[in-house]
Design an enzyme around this catalytic site. Structure first.
Site, PDB file in Angstrom:
ATOM      1  N   ASP A  73      17.543 -10.199 -12.410  1.00 23.43           N
ATOM      2  CA  ASP A  73      18.944  -9.783 -12.422  1.00 23.43           C
ATOM      3  C   ASP A  73      19.590 -10.290 -13.718  1.00 23.43           C
ATOM      4  OD1 ASP A  73      21.720  -9.444 -11.971  1.00 23.43           O
ATOM      5  OD2 ASP A  73      21.436  -9.651  -9.807  1.00 23.43           O
ATOM      6  N   ASP A 110      14.087  -4.606 -18.973  1.00 30.53           N
ATOM      7  CA  ASP A 110      14.572  -3.410 -19.666  1.00 30.53           C
ATOM      8  C   ASP A 110      15.949  -3.669 -20.259  1.00 30.53           C
ATOM      9  OD1 ASP A 110      15.658  -3.505 -16.929  1.00 30.53           O
ATOM     10  OD2 ASP A 110      16.723  -1.700 -17.573  1.00 30.53           O
ATOM     11  N   GLU A 125       7.355  -2.332 -10.196  1.00 30.76           N
ATOM     12  CA  GLU A 125       8.002  -1.111  -9.725  1.00 30.76           C
ATOM     13  C   GLU A 125       9.134  -0.686 -10.657  1.00 30.76           C
ATOM     14  OE1 GLU A 125       6.659  -3.452  -6.039  1.00 30.76           O
ATOM     15  OE2 GLU A 125       7.742  -3.896  -7.880  1.00 30.76           O
TER      16      GLU A 125
END
Length: 213
Positions: free
Chosen positions: A118, A154, A192
């Site tokens: 996060d 990312d 994932e």
């Protein structure tokens, strides 16, 4: 993303003690017994649904992988993946990363993975980021010297923050990739989120950072 509550998940976790520890403080200093061998132990902090550690377990059978996740509704999917193959070198820990020192003895772990954590983008939440100085201190304590952190995201902002945080802490970098999927890295195991974001054309950032001896 908000996860749907699964009332049955807690019972299933408790019913599979050979694959998941729901009271990790009782295993402190004893994780090799949990795996039944003295192989190196790598932990993934925030393992999500377990795709990464299962892939790493397949790729490296002589390394023990321990996936840490806080929420029953998420870790239960990781457990289902493990139960499909019953790999002896992949197990789970339902726990909060803020309390790592309650679960592991100094030098008990060989490597830490942080994948798509996060980003906590607001400045006032910086201390919650898993690459904040307070977390780096915990990792340094539980890792054998010189311990390594392997990090993927990312999120460019989190990546830049993490580079600065680790550098300021005194760590050095063995590898930094600003576009992982265009690099020459072999045997990359995707999470994932990594699959999802890369399919959308997002750049994946990666680093290997090491504490000084």
């Amino acid at each position: 993303m908000r996860q749907r509550f699964k009332a049955w998940a807690k019972d299933k976790l408790v019913d599979n003690p050979e694959f998941v520890s729901v009271e990790p403080e009782l295993m402190k200093g004893k994780w090799h017994y949990f795996f039944g061998n003295d192989n190196p132990i790598h932990i993934e902090v925030g393992t999500g649904k377990g795709q990464f550690i299962n892939g790493m377990g397949n790729q490296n059978p002589s390394i023990n992988y321990l996936g840490m996740e806080l929420y029953d509704s998420i870790i239960i999917t990781a457990l289902d993946r493990i139960l499909e193959d019953e790999k002896p070198n992949v197990k789970l820990i339902r726990a909060d990363a803020a309390h790592l020192l309650d679960y592991f003895e100094p030098g008990e772990i060989d490597r830490v993975y942080l994948n798509f954590s996060d980003p906590w983008p607001k400045k006032k939440h910086a201390k919650r980021r898993l690459t904040h100085e307070s977390f780096l201190k915990r990792y340094e304590t539980i890792l054998k010297k010189p311990g390594e952190i392997h990090f993927k995201t990312d999120n460019q902002g989190l990546f830049e923050y993490s580079l600065h945080s680790m550098s300021t802490y005194g760590m050095f970098f063995n590898d930094v990739s600003l576009d992982l999927h265009k690099s020459n890295m072999e045997d990359n195991v995707m999470t994932e989120y990594e699959e999802k974001f890369s399919e959308k054309g997002y750049r994946i950032y990666r680093m290997e950072a090491q504490f000084r001896s």
